[in-house]
Design a protein around this motif. Structure first.
Motif, short mmCIF file in Angstrom:
data_model
loop_
_atom_site.label_atom_id
_atom_site.label_comp_id
_atom_site.label_asym_id
_atom_site.label_seq_id
_atom_site.Cartn_x
_atom_site.Cartn_y
_atom_site.Cartn_z
N LEU A 57 -6.10 -3.15 -0.62
CA LEU A 57 -7.49 -2.82 -0.27
C LEU A 57 -8.12 -1.94 -1.33
CD1 LEU A 57 -9.93 -2.77 1.62
CD2 LEU A 57 -8.79 -0.94 2.93
N VAL A 58 -7.41 -0.88 -1.75
CA VAL A 58 -7.96 0.03 -2.76
C VAL A 58 -8.21 -0.72 -4.06
CG1 VAL A 58 -7.48 2.08 -4.18
CG2 VAL A 58 -6.95 2.09 -1.72
N SER A 59 -7.29 -1.58 -4.44
CA SER A 59 -7.45 -2.35 -5.68
C SER A 59 -8.70 -3.24 -5.59
CB SER A 59 -6.21 -3.21 -5.90
OG SER A 59 -6.34 -3.96 -7.08
N ARG A 60 -8.86 -3.88 -4.44
CA ARG A 60 -10.02 -4.79 -4.27
C ARG A 60 -11.33 -4.00 -4.26
NH1 ARG A 60 -8.15 -7.38 0.00
NH2 ARG A 60 -9.63 -6.58 1.53
N GLY A 63 -16.22 -2.45 -7.59
CA GLY A 63 -17.19 -1.39 -7.92
C GLY A 63 -17.64 -0.59 -6.71
N VAL A 64 -16.83 -0.64 -5.63
CA VAL A 64 -17.18 0.11 -4.41
C VAL A 64 -16.97 1.61 -4.68
CG1 VAL A 64 -16.53 0.54 -2.00
CG2 VAL A 64 -16.61 -1.80 -2.90
N PRO A 65 -17.91 2.47 -4.29
CA PRO A 65 -17.79 3.92 -4.55
C PRO A 65 -16.71 4.56 -3.69
CG PRO A 65 -19.75 3.48 -3.25
CD PRO A 65 -19.19 2.14 -3.62
N LEU A 66 -15.47 4.47 -4.16
CA LEU A 66 -14.29 5.05 -3.48
C LEU A 66 -13.69 6.08 -4.43
CD1 LEU A 66 -11.86 5.22 -1.49
CD2 LEU A 66 -10.94 3.19 -2.62
N HIS A 67 -13.69 7.35 -4.05
CA HIS A 67 -13.29 8.41 -4.98
C HIS A 67 -11.87 8.91 -4.76
CE1 HIS A 67 -17.77 8.68 -4.53
NE2 HIS A 67 -17.64 8.43 -5.81
N ALA A 68 -11.41 8.84 -3.51
CA ALA A 68 -10.07 9.37 -3.23
C ALA A 68 -9.46 8.63 -2.05
CB ALA A 68 -10.15 10.88 -2.91
N VAL A 69 -8.13 8.64 -2.05
CA VAL A 69 -7.39 8.13 -0.89
C VAL A 69 -6.76 9.33 -0.20
CG1 VAL A 69 -5.37 6.80 -0.16
CG2 VAL A 69 -6.97 5.84 -1.84
N GLY A 70 -6.99 9.42 1.09
CA GLY A 70 -6.39 10.49 1.89
C GLY A 70 -5.11 9.98 2.53
N LEU A 71 -4.02 10.69 2.32
CA LEU A 71 -2.75 10.36 2.97
C LEU A 71 -2.45 11.49 3.93
CD1 LEU A 71 -1.01 9.04 -0.22
CD2 LEU A 71 -2.01 7.67 1.61
#
Ligand code: G3I
Length: 361
Positions: free
Chosen positions: A220-223, A228-236
């Motif tokens: 999902l993050v790769s896609r 170009g989706v504005p995704l800045h961080a992944v929260g774990l």
């Protein structure tokens, strides 16, 4: 404020003798200041109790540099009875953070779990419109005041058997996988200044659930990033349950895979479930401290890890306590957090500080 290495070493030499003192006192550097010396942000989740409990308010303001709302900014808490939102309580928490000069993370805009019952009566088109409206109203209301938003929480839950391991719920039912991109683009439009976070659970554990969620999340993050989706961080989230299997080095490998996708990594809900540990409180506190130490020392070798937050700061307000009381009111009280129910420091505080300081040495 970021420190260069010389400044960090100077901060370390000033902090080290005090930073691992065994009892928090006014002059002992806080968790937040030790983290800052290591170039990290440390904080904790809070909720309405912070407004009523003076000593807890002082402990949180002393120890944290950033806060997260635990429940009050959730969709079902803002709109429990219908589409109209009541921001009264949320405004109080946003004000509290501002008055104490603490950064604030909003948790969470869109979550397929815990939807309010009324949403189930909406058709797909109405749900889609509600997603847009909720984000416009909620993110727009606090525009410019939020460090970051958990835009989507827990997109995956493979045990539900959905193709790709997606979590079932009203947002997924109405829009399929596309609900995630829609939410992120809507949030970016509502507040271009805030960081947008995809928050997930279970990735820490080395079992079928952990590997299933990691697989879905990486795809999902790769896609999203490719699109170009504005995704800045992944929260774990980091809800560690030592009775489950862990391989912290394998988890570090997963963190590097995420970092390669050009996202920051936030540990957003750290706590240690002590339910399977010794009844002896001193022994249990030491085991909890060691789990914090081992986990943090491993993950802090990954430069993309920028933020560490516990899910409340005192055992008195842990969700695990609520859970335990529901299951067995007469049972023992969980001790998952750095400070006990009387706000006294536990061995975990020293363990966490020492782990933060490994970032500088
Ligand atoms: O405040 C009411 C109380 O008046 C009532 O008597 C009681 C009856 O059970 O419920 C209380 O509200 C509960 C609330 O926690 C406060 O304790 C809700 O029922 C309960 O559903 C709610 O649980 C929260 C849960 O998310 C669901 O929203 C937990 O506090 C919160 O810690 C937990 O946090 C989640 C994150 O959002 C996502 N990651 C996992 C994490 C732990 O489940």
């Amino acid at each position: 404020m970021s420190l260069d290495r010389r400044q960090a070493m100077a901060a370390l030499s000033a902090l080290l003798p005090l930073a691992i003192a065994t009892q928090a006192t006014a002059e002992t550097p806080s968790l937040g200041s030790v983290a800052a010396a290591a170039g990290l942000l440390f904080g904790t989740a809070i909720d309405r109790e912070i407004l009523a409990d003076g000593p807890y308010r002082r402990l949180v303001a002393q120890q944290a540099r950033i806060l997260s709302t635990e429940n009050t900014l959730k969709f079902d808490w803002l709109r429990p009875q219908g589409p109209e939102a009541d921001f009264t309580q949320a405004d109080l928490l946003v004000e509290f953070a501002a008055k104490n000069a603490l950064a604030l993370r909003g948790h969470t805009l869109i979550w397929n779990d815990n939807p309010p019952p009324w949403l189930a009566r909406f058709g797909s088109g109405e749900v889609a419109t509600m997603l847009d409206r909720h984000i416009d109203e909620t993110v727009g209301r606090y525009r410019g005041r939020m460090h970051s938003w958990d835009v989507v929480n827990e997109p995956f839950y493979p045990p539900q058997g959905m193709r790709g391991g997606w979590r079932k719920g009203p947002w997924f039912a109405a829009l399929g996988e596309a609900y995630v991109e829609r939410a992120f683009r809507r949030a970016a439009a509502a507040d271009p200044s805030t960081r947008l976070v995809l928050n997930e659970a279970f990735c820490e554990q080395q079992d079928g659930l952990g590997s299933g969620v990691r697989e879905g999340l990486l795809k999902l993050v790769s896609r999203l990033k490719d699109g170009g989706v504005p995704l800045h961080a992944v929260g774990l989230q980091g809800h560690l349950k030592p009775s489950l299997p862990y391989d912290d080095q394998a988890f570090v490998g997963f963190l590097h895979q995420l970092a390669a996708l050009k996202v920051d990594i936030y540990i957003t809900e750290l706590d240690v479930d002590d339910s399977a540990m010794s009844d002896d409180i001193s022994r249990r506190d030491q085991m909890v401290a060691k789990r914090y130490s081992d986990f943090l020392r491993a993950i802090l070798t990954v430069p993309a890890v920028k933020l560490v937050m516990t899910w409340q700061l005192s055992d008195r307000f842990s969700w695990l306590g609520d859970l335990a009381r529901k299951r067995n009111p007469a049972g023992r009280s969980p001790r998952p957090l750095p400070f006990d129910a009387d706000f006294s420091e536990k061995p975990a505080v020293r363990a966490i500080k020492e782990a933060f300081l490994t970032r500088i040495k």
